[in-house]
Write an enzyme that holds these catalytic residues in place. Structure first.
Site, mmCIF file in Angstrom:
data_model
loop_
_atom_site.group_PDB
_atom_site.id
_atom_site.type_symbol
_atom_site.label_atom_id
_atom_site.label_comp_id
_atom_site.label_asym_id
_atom_site.label_seq_id
_atom_site.Cartn_x
_atom_site.Cartn_y
_atom_site.Cartn_z
ATOM 1 N N ALA A 63 0.807 -1.229 0.000
ATOM 2 C CA ALA A 63 0.000 0.000 0.000
ATOM 3 C C ALA A 63 0.835 1.271 0.000
ATOM 4 O O ALA A 63 0.353 2.324 -0.412
ATOM 5 C CB ALA A 63 -0.935 -0.008 1.207
ATOM 6 N N LYS A 69 -0.273 4.146 -4.702
ATOM 7 C CA LYS A 69 -0.637 5.561 -4.532
ATOM 8 C C LYS A 69 -1.076 6.209 -5.844
ATOM 9 O O LYS A 69 -1.940 7.094 -5.849
ATOM 10 C CB LYS A 69 0.527 6.348 -3.919
ATOM 11 C CG LYS A 69 1.689 6.621 -4.859
ATOM 12 C CD LYS A 69 2.760 7.474 -4.184
ATOM 13 C CE LYS A 69 3.911 7.771 -5.156
ATOM 14 N NZ LYS A 69 4.974 8.565 -4.498
ATOM 15 N N ARG A 96 5.218 -2.725 4.711
ATOM 16 C CA ARG A 96 6.225 -2.793 5.774
ATOM 17 C C ARG A 96 6.380 -1.469 6.502
ATOM 18 O O ARG A 96 6.793 -1.438 7.661
ATOM 19 C CB ARG A 96 7.568 -3.220 5.173
ATOM 20 C CG ARG A 96 7.592 -4.674 4.719
ATOM 21 C CD ARG A 96 8.899 -5.043 4.057
ATOM 22 N NE ARG A 96 9.103 -4.328 2.810
ATOM 23 C CZ ARG A 96 9.973 -4.680 1.874
ATOM 24 N NH1 ARG A 96 10.722 -5.751 2.055
ATOM 25 N NH2 ARG A 96 10.094 -3.986 0.770
ATOM 26 N N LEU A 241 -4.588 -2.022 -18.978
ATOM 27 C CA LEU A 241 -5.796 -2.275 -19.767
ATOM 28 C C LEU A 241 -6.979 -1.441 -19.287
ATOM 29 O O LEU A 241 -8.006 -1.379 -19.961
ATOM 30 C CB LEU A 241 -6.153 -3.762 -19.712
ATOM 31 C CG LEU A 241 -5.142 -4.705 -20.376
ATOM 32 C CD1 LEU A 241 -5.554 -6.151 -20.177
ATOM 33 C CD2 LEU A 241 -5.012 -4.388 -21.854
ATOM 34 N N GLY A 242 -6.849 -0.823 -18.113
ATOM 35 C CA GLY A 242 -7.921 0.019 -17.601
ATOM 36 C C GLY A 242 -7.858 1.452 -18.084
ATOM 37 O O GLY A 242 -8.747 2.248 -17.786
ATOM 38 N N ASP A 296 9.231 -3.886 -17.238
ATOM 39 C CA ASP A 296 8.151 -3.126 -16.609
ATOM 40 C C ASP A 296 7.015 -2.844 -17.579
ATOM 41 O O ASP A 296 5.844 -2.897 -17.192
ATOM 42 C CB ASP A 296 8.698 -1.803 -16.062
ATOM 43 C CG ASP A 296 7.656 -1.017 -15.306
ATOM 44 O OD1 ASP A 296 7.024 -1.590 -14.400
ATOM 45 O OD2 ASP A 296 7.447 0.164 -15.616
ATOM 46 N N HIS A 301 2.380 -4.211 -20.796
ATOM 47 C CA HIS A 301 1.581 -3.080 -21.275
ATOM 48 C C HIS A 301 1.568 -2.990 -22.802
ATOM 49 O O HIS A 301 0.505 -2.949 -23.443
ATOM 50 C CB HIS A 301 2.136 -1.762 -20.738
ATOM 51 C CG HIS A 301 2.061 -1.634 -19.248
ATOM 52 N ND1 HIS A 301 1.238 -2.405 -18.458
ATOM 53 C CD2 HIS A 301 2.709 -0.806 -18.380
ATOM 54 C CE1 HIS A 301 1.383 -2.057 -17.193
ATOM 55 N NE2 HIS A 301 2.268 -1.096 -17.125
#
Length: 354
Positions: A63, A69, A96, A241-242, A296, A301
Site C-alpha cells: 500500500a 498511490k 512494511r 488495460l484500464g 516493466d 503493457h
C-alpha cells in the site's frame, strides 16, 4: 463511407486512423454490439458478484508503494464516487512501512484528478492500515484479525476477501504463502463446523505484472501460486488495460463498420506504438534496478496494446474469447532478434532522488 473507401489508400487516412485512439467514435448506422463493447469500457462485462448487502474487504498489499498511490487507491476512490463499490466495502492497506491512514492519503491524494475533497474524505474513512513484513506470519495474523473484526461488525449475507498484490514478483510466493496460511478461508476450511455462517467467505488474490523476470521464473511463480490456490481464486491482471485509450480500442475497431473494414494489412502501412513518461523513477529506483523498463512495460503493457491493435474480432466480449485472439497474434510474431532492436540508456544523476 463511400468517400472513405475511395480515398482509403491515401496516406492521410493511415495516419488519422491512429490519432483517433483516444476518441470513442459512434455512428448509429455502423454500430456493432455496442452495448457489449461499452460494458468493457465501464467495467461491467461480467455479471456482478457483489450484492448491496455483501461484506467486501479489499486489501492492498504494498500500500505504501508507487503503484498503490498512483493507480490503485485513485481507482478505488473513483469506484467509490460512482457508487460501484458495495456500501459496506472496507479497504485495508498493508505494507512494511509504519504509517497512518492520513500519511497514506497525503501520498495518494495528488493523483486523484479533480476529485471532490468531500468524496476523498469519505473514501479515506473506509481505509485502515496494517504494518507488517511480507515473509513472516505476525503481520498477516494481525491483518486477518482486522478483516475478521470488520466482518463481525458487518453481519451481511455474504463475505468477500480480495487481496491485491501491488508488489514486486520477488515477494509473490512468500506473500501468497502467508495469505494462504493466515488469511484464507478455503472451501475445505469453510466445511468445518467452526467456519459456518460467521466465517463463510469467498477469497481472491489479484496478481499484478511483471510476472517473473523470464520464462523460467514466470513458470516457477505459476506453479507455486496454483499449488496454493484454486485457479478460479487467482486473477492475473495488467492495470494498463484500464486506461481509457486502451479501453476505447475495442470500441474504435469493432464498434464502427467504418474502421472495421479498413483496419487490416492492406489498408494500414505502418503502426507505431509509443510509450512516453515525462518524469523519472521518483522512488522506483530499487524496482528498476531489479526489473528494468523493458520488463516493466514491454512484455505486458505494450504487448497488450499490440494485441488489441492487431487481433481479429473476437467471437464475443467474454474474457476467454478476447484472450484467444490475443494469443493468435502473439503466435504469429517472429522472435525478436537483437539486430532489430535499438536500445538506449539515459545517464543517471548520482546525486538525485532514486
Amino acid at each position: 463511407k463511400q468517400w472513405y473507401q475511395r480515398r482509403v489508400r491515401a496516406p492521410f487516412l493511415k495516419f488519422h486512423c491512429f490519432i483517433l485512439f483516444g476518441v470513442q467514435v459512434k455512428m448509429d448506422a455502423f454500430e456493432i454490439n455496442m452495448e457489449a463493447l461499452e460494458a468493457i469500457q465501464n467495467g461491467a462485462a461480467s455479471k456482478p458478484i457483489f450484492s448491496k448487502n455483501s461484506c467486501v474487504v479489499f486489501t492492498v498489499l504494498g500500500a505504501s508503494g508507487d503503484l498503490a498511490k498512483k493507480k490503485i487507491f485513485p481507482s478505488l476512490c473513483n469506484l467509490f464516487e460512482k457508487k460501484i463499490l458495495p456500501p459496506s466495502c472496507q479497504i485495508i492497506g498493508y505494507a512494511r512501512s509504519n504509517m497512518t491512514v492520513e500519511q497514506l492519503a497525503s501520498k495518494s491524494n495528488p493523483f486523484m484528478k479533480d476529485r471532490n475533497k468531500e468524496v476523498q474524505s469519505a473514501f479515506w474513512q473506509r481505509v485502515t492500515y496494517v504494518a507488517g513484513t511480507y515473509d513472516t506470519p505476525d503481520g498477516f495474523i494481525k491483518l486477518n484479525e482486522k478483516i475478521e473484526e470488520i466482518e463481525k461488525g458487518h453481519g451481511g449475507e455474504k463475505r468477500f476477501r480480495l487481496f491485491y498484490l501491488a508488489l514486486p514478483p520477488a515477494v509473490f510466493i512468500p506473500v501468497c504463502t502467508q495469505l494462504k496460511n493466515n488469511c484464507w478461508i478455503s472451501s475445505k476450511r469453510r466445511a468445518l463446523e467452526k467456519y459456518t455462517q460467521l466465517y463463510s467467505a469467498e477469497c481472491r488474490v489479484i496478481v499484478e505484472k511483471p510476472f517473473g523476470r523470464d520464462l523460467d521464473t514466470s513458470n516457477e511463480l505459476s506453479e507455486a501460486i496454483t499449488a496454493l490456490f484454486d485457479e478460479h481464486e487467482i486473477y492475473r491482471i495488467d492495470h494498463y488495460l484500464g486506461k481509457e485509450m486502451v479501453l476505447n480500442l475495442m470500441i474504435l475497431r469493432f464498434g464502427n463498420e467504418l474502421f472495421r473494414t479498413v483496419w487490416n494489412r492492406e489498408r494500414i502501412a505502418c503502426v507505431v506504438i509509443t510509450f512516453k513518461e515525462p518524469f523519472g523513477t521518483y522512488g522506483r529506483g530499487g524496482y528498476f534496478d531489479t526489473n528494468g523498463i523493458i520488463r516493466d512495460v514491454m512484455q505486458n503493457h505494450l504487448l497488450q496494446i499490440l494485441c488489441l491493435v492487431a487481433m481479429e474480432r473476437p467471437v464475443s466480449v467474454d474474457a476467454s474469447d478476447i484472450r484467444d485472439e490475443k494469443v493468435k497474434v502473439l503466435k504469429f510474431i517472429k522472435p525478436i532478434e537483437l539486430d532489430d532492436v535499438v536500445l538506449g540508456q539515459y545517464v543517471g544523476n548520482p546525486t538525485g532522488p532514486t
